[in-house]
Design a protein around this motif. Structure first.
Motif, mmCIF file in Angstrom:
data_model
loop_
_atom_site.group_PDB
_atom_site.id
_atom_site.type_symbol
_atom_site.label_atom_id
_atom_site.label_comp_id
_atom_site.label_asym_id
_atom_site.label_seq_id
_atom_site.Cartn_x
_atom_site.Cartn_y
_atom_site.Cartn_z
ATOM 1 N N SER A 151 0.828 -1.098 0.080
ATOM 2 C CA SER A 151 -0.145 -0.011 -0.100
ATOM 3 C C SER A 151 0.734 1.252 -0.102
ATOM 4 C CB SER A 151 -0.993 0.155 1.045
ATOM 5 O OG SER A 151 -0.197 -0.129 2.606
ATOM 6 N N ALA A 152 2.033 1.148 0.390
ATOM 7 C CA ALA A 152 2.932 2.351 0.425
ATOM 8 C C ALA A 152 4.018 2.261 -0.864
ATOM 9 C CB ALA A 152 4.123 2.239 1.620
ATOM 10 N N GLY A 153 3.662 1.413 -1.945
ATOM 11 C CA GLY A 153 4.259 1.330 -3.131
ATOM 12 C C GLY A 153 5.750 0.825 -2.997
ATOM 13 N N LEU A 154 5.809 -0.064 -2.227
ATOM 14 C CA LEU A 154 7.129 -0.923 -1.550
ATOM 15 C C LEU A 154 6.965 -2.319 -1.921
ATOM 16 C CD1 LEU A 154 7.945 1.082 1.672
ATOM 17 C CD2 LEU A 154 9.046 1.480 -0.332
ATOM 18 N N GLN A 155 6.393 -2.754 -3.128
ATOM 19 C CA GLN A 155 6.055 -4.046 -3.604
ATOM 20 C C GLN A 155 7.358 -4.914 -3.475
ATOM 21 O OE1 GLN A 155 5.171 -1.113 -5.033
ATOM 22 N NE2 GLN A 155 3.121 -1.382 -6.180
ATOM 23 N N SER A 156 8.215 -4.561 -3.759
ATOM 24 C CA SER A 156 9.451 -5.172 -3.744
ATOM 25 C C SER A 156 9.909 -5.760 -2.535
ATOM 26 C CB SER A 156 10.664 -4.752 -4.313
ATOM 27 O OG SER A 156 10.825 -3.356 -4.205
ATOM 28 N N TYR A 157 9.474 -5.185 -1.263
ATOM 29 C CA TYR A 157 9.466 -5.720 0.014
ATOM 30 C C TYR A 157 8.303 -6.331 0.902
ATOM 31 C CZ TYR A 157 13.367 -2.565 -0.773
ATOM 32 O OH TYR A 157 14.654 -1.866 -1.140
ATOM 33 N N CYS A 158 7.275 -6.658 -0.083
ATOM 34 C CA CYS A 158 6.180 -7.407 0.399
ATOM 35 C C CYS A 158 6.572 -8.666 1.116
ATOM 36 C CB CYS A 158 5.217 -7.709 -0.771
ATOM 37 S SG CYS A 158 3.733 -8.678 -0.179
ATOM 38 N N GLY A 159 6.033 -8.605 2.548
ATOM 39 C CA GLY A 159 6.505 -9.658 3.419
ATOM 40 C C GLY A 159 5.289 -10.899 3.143
ATOM 41 N N ASN A 160 4.097 -10.726 2.263
ATOM 42 C CA ASN A 160 3.180 -11.829 2.447
ATOM 43 C C ASN A 160 3.257 -12.596 1.057
ATOM 44 O OD1 ASN A 160 1.993 -10.522 4.759
ATOM 45 N ND2 ASN A 160 1.107 -9.012 3.323
ATOM 46 N N GLU A 161 3.734 -11.982 0.062
ATOM 47 C CA GLU A 161 3.975 -12.911 -1.027
ATOM 48 C C GLU A 161 4.982 -12.251 -2.165
ATOM 49 O OE1 GLU A 161 0.606 -14.678 -3.657
ATOM 50 O OE2 GLU A 161 1.319 -13.319 -4.981
ATOM 51 N N THR A 162 5.920 -12.865 -2.511
ATOM 52 C CA THR A 162 7.004 -12.147 -3.580
ATOM 53 C C THR A 162 7.136 -13.300 -4.462
ATOM 54 O OG1 THR A 162 7.917 -10.588 -2.337
ATOM 55 C CG2 THR A 162 9.033 -11.063 -3.994
ATOM 56 N N ILE A 163 6.631 -13.043 -5.803
ATOM 57 C CA ILE A 163 6.733 -13.857 -6.907
ATOM 58 C C ILE A 163 7.955 -13.341 -7.430
ATOM 59 C CG2 ILE A 163 5.658 -15.055 -8.681
ATOM 60 C CD1 ILE A 163 4.835 -16.150 -6.314
ATOM 61 N N ASN A 164 8.808 -14.094 -7.820
ATOM 62 C CA ASN A 164 9.876 -13.560 -8.790
ATOM 63 C C ASN A 164 9.549 -13.804 -10.334
ATOM 64 O OD1 ASN A 164 11.634 -12.673 -6.721
ATOM 65 N ND2 ASN A 164 12.434 -14.873 -6.464
ATOM 66 N N THR A 165 10.151 -12.958 -11.260
ATOM 67 C CA THR A 165 9.745 -13.289 -12.602
ATOM 68 C C THR A 165 9.971 -14.628 -13.039
ATOM 69 O OG1 THR A 165 9.882 -10.870 -12.898
ATOM 70 C CG2 THR A 165 10.000 -12.133 -15.086
ATOM 71 N N TYR A 166 11.005 -15.253 -12.390
ATOM 72 C CA TYR A 166 11.333 -16.827 -12.855
ATOM 73 C C TYR A 166 11.772 -17.377 -11.598
ATOM 74 C CZ TYR A 166 16.037 -15.012 -13.162
ATOM 75 O OH TYR A 166 17.591 -14.466 -12.761
ATOM 76 N N GLY A 167 11.268 -18.798 -11.651
ATOM 77 C CA GLY A 167 12.195 -19.647 -10.803
ATOM 78 C C GLY A 167 11.181 -19.683 -9.089
ATOM 79 N N SER A 168 9.862 -18.959 -9.386
ATOM 80 C CA SER A 168 8.972 -18.897 -8.138
ATOM 81 C C SER A 168 7.961 -19.925 -8.577
ATOM 82 C CB SER A 168 8.587 -17.440 -7.901
ATOM 83 O OG SER A 168 9.529 -16.829 -7.159
ATOM 84 N N ILE A 169 7.476 -20.599 -7.286
ATOM 85 C CA ILE A 169 6.000 -21.259 -7.279
ATOM 86 C C ILE A 169 4.876 -20.522 -6.909
ATOM 87 C CG2 ILE A 169 5.288 -23.637 -6.693
ATOM 88 C CD1 ILE A 169 7.660 -24.146 -8.105
ATOM 89 N N TYR A 170 3.928 -20.174 -7.639
ATOM 90 C CA TYR A 170 2.763 -19.719 -7.142
ATOM 91 C C TYR A 170 2.132 -20.446 -6.330
ATOM 92 C CZ TYR A 170 3.348 -16.173 -11.046
ATOM 93 O OH TYR A 170 3.523 -15.190 -12.012
ATOM 94 N N PRO A 171 1.391 -19.579 -5.495
ATOM 95 C CA PRO A 171 0.446 -20.597 -4.499
ATOM 96 C C PRO A 171 -0.901 -20.944 -5.140
ATOM 97 C CG PRO A 171 0.018 -18.048 -4.235
ATOM 98 C CD PRO A 171 1.156 -18.431 -5.167
#
Length: 362
Positions: free
Chosen positions: A108-128
């Motif tokens: 909500s503060a525009g700091l999406q790259s620090y989200c502690g709940n869900e961070t999916i990388n552009t590759y190599g991540s498993i989606y929930p």
């Protein structure tokens, strides 16, 4: 529109980093109306790609298509995505999704790259929720959440824009956040793919003096051409930390080595100066820091990760306005294996960008 056929360079095991990726089909994440499918025209090669191919930051979920400096054309846009239209030239950086909840203090503060709940990388991540896996840009197509797809401003060449989406914003974000601007002296440690962006953006943000810092003097001419005012070769200059003591307001360090002279770098900071680490070593260890160095100089040591979609847009606009030219060398996508080997050997000056010869022919 039906889904395009997703094909790309698959890393199937840690050996793939030695130029042994294999071209093949892959299954992108399940489509949702929040997503955008992109036909890829360009993809920068980032050091992270090599770390992931060899499982350097932990086990990689093979097969993996790396590449997170993606530029191309939106060919399918979900109904919930309002800022992108089919046909737009768009880009994706190192992050494909965060939780995006209004209750999240980071998102909500525009700091999406620090989200502690869900961070999916552009590759190599498993989606929930069995949505599948994320696959990157050494490929013909990419599927990413619309919140992390940005429009590329007119006047910015696609090959120049691509490496800014990770490499560029990794430097732009800490420079902007920690006060780079008029009246400030800024040091950039490591004049490579990231560091060259550090020099370019420190100048573009108006720093009064920019100092390139590297082990050897062989990058001096390049650093000065990029706009640096001074250069310190730490491996060749005697007593460099004494000679340049307390002369720099902000240092951004791209080097990731347990052997780097970190205490020496910290001595270069002015009283109350700031040192920000962006280079991420395999294993994550930094050299030890003496508490006295911190206390007696009143300095701060911190870190910074990529950047938010908002920061990426701001940076791309600055690059378009100020005509910032990343130093890129274009390589055909079909030669991706050779390009990653050359990258590992340190031959890039300063960023390789894969150009997809299949683009527009599907």
């Amino acid at each position: 529109m039906a889904s395009p056929k997703f094909q790309g360079w698959l890393g199937k095991n840690p050996e793939s980093v030695n130029g042994k990726m294999e071209w093949g089909e892959f299954e992108p994440k399940k489509w949702s109306e929040d997503d955008v499918d992109i036909e890829i025209s360009h993809c920068g090669i980032c050091g992270s790609d090599l770390h992931m191919l060899k499982s350097g930051w932990g086990p990689t979920p093979y097969p993996c298509v790396v590449g997170h400096e993606i530029v191309g054309r939106a060919v399918r846009v979900g109904d919930n995505v309002k800022h992108v239209n089919v046909g737009d030239r768009v880009g994706v950086g190192a992050q494909a999704r965060s939780c995006q909840k209004s209750t999240c203090p980071d998102c909500s503060a525009g700091l999406q790259s620090y989200c502690g709940n869900e961070t999916i990388n552009t590759y190599g991540s498993i989606y929930p929720n069995n949505e599948g896996k994320s696959y990157g840009g050494y490929a013909d197509y990419n599927r990413t959440n619309g919140g992390f797809v940005v429009k590329i401003p007119d006047g910015l060449d696609s090959a120049v824009a691509a490496p800014m989406l990770c490499g560029g914003v990794t430097m732009y974000s800490p420079l902007k956040s920690y006060g780079c601007g008029p009246g400030k002296t800024v040091g950039i440690v490591g004049v490579g793919g990231l560091g060259h962006f550090g020099v370019l953006f420190a100048k573009a943000l108006g720093a009064s003096k920019v100092i390139g810092i590297s082990r050897k003097s062989d990058k001096r001419d390049d650093a000065l051409k990029l706009g640096a005012d001074e250069y310190i070769a730490t491996g060749e200059e005697k007593d460099w930390e004494t000679k340049h003591a307390r002369s720099i307001d902000l240092i951004v360090c791209t080097v990731s080595s347990e052997k780097m002279p970190l205490e020496g770098y910290l001595r270069l900071l002015k009283t109350k100066g700031t040192f920000i680490q962006v280079g991420a070593p395999d294993g994550g260890n930094l050299p030890p820091i003496s508490a006295f160095t911190l206390i007696m100089n009143g300095i701060k040591v911190g870190g910074s990760a990529i950047g938010s979609p908002g920061e990426i847009e701001e940076m791309l606009q600055l690059a378009a306005d100020k005509k910032i030219k990343a130093w890129v060398q274009e390589r055909p996508l079909k030669d991706a294996n050779k390009a990653i080997v050359d990258m590992e050997d340190g031959k890039a000056r300063f960023r390789y960008v894969l150009v997809n010869e299949n683009y527009g022919h599907h």
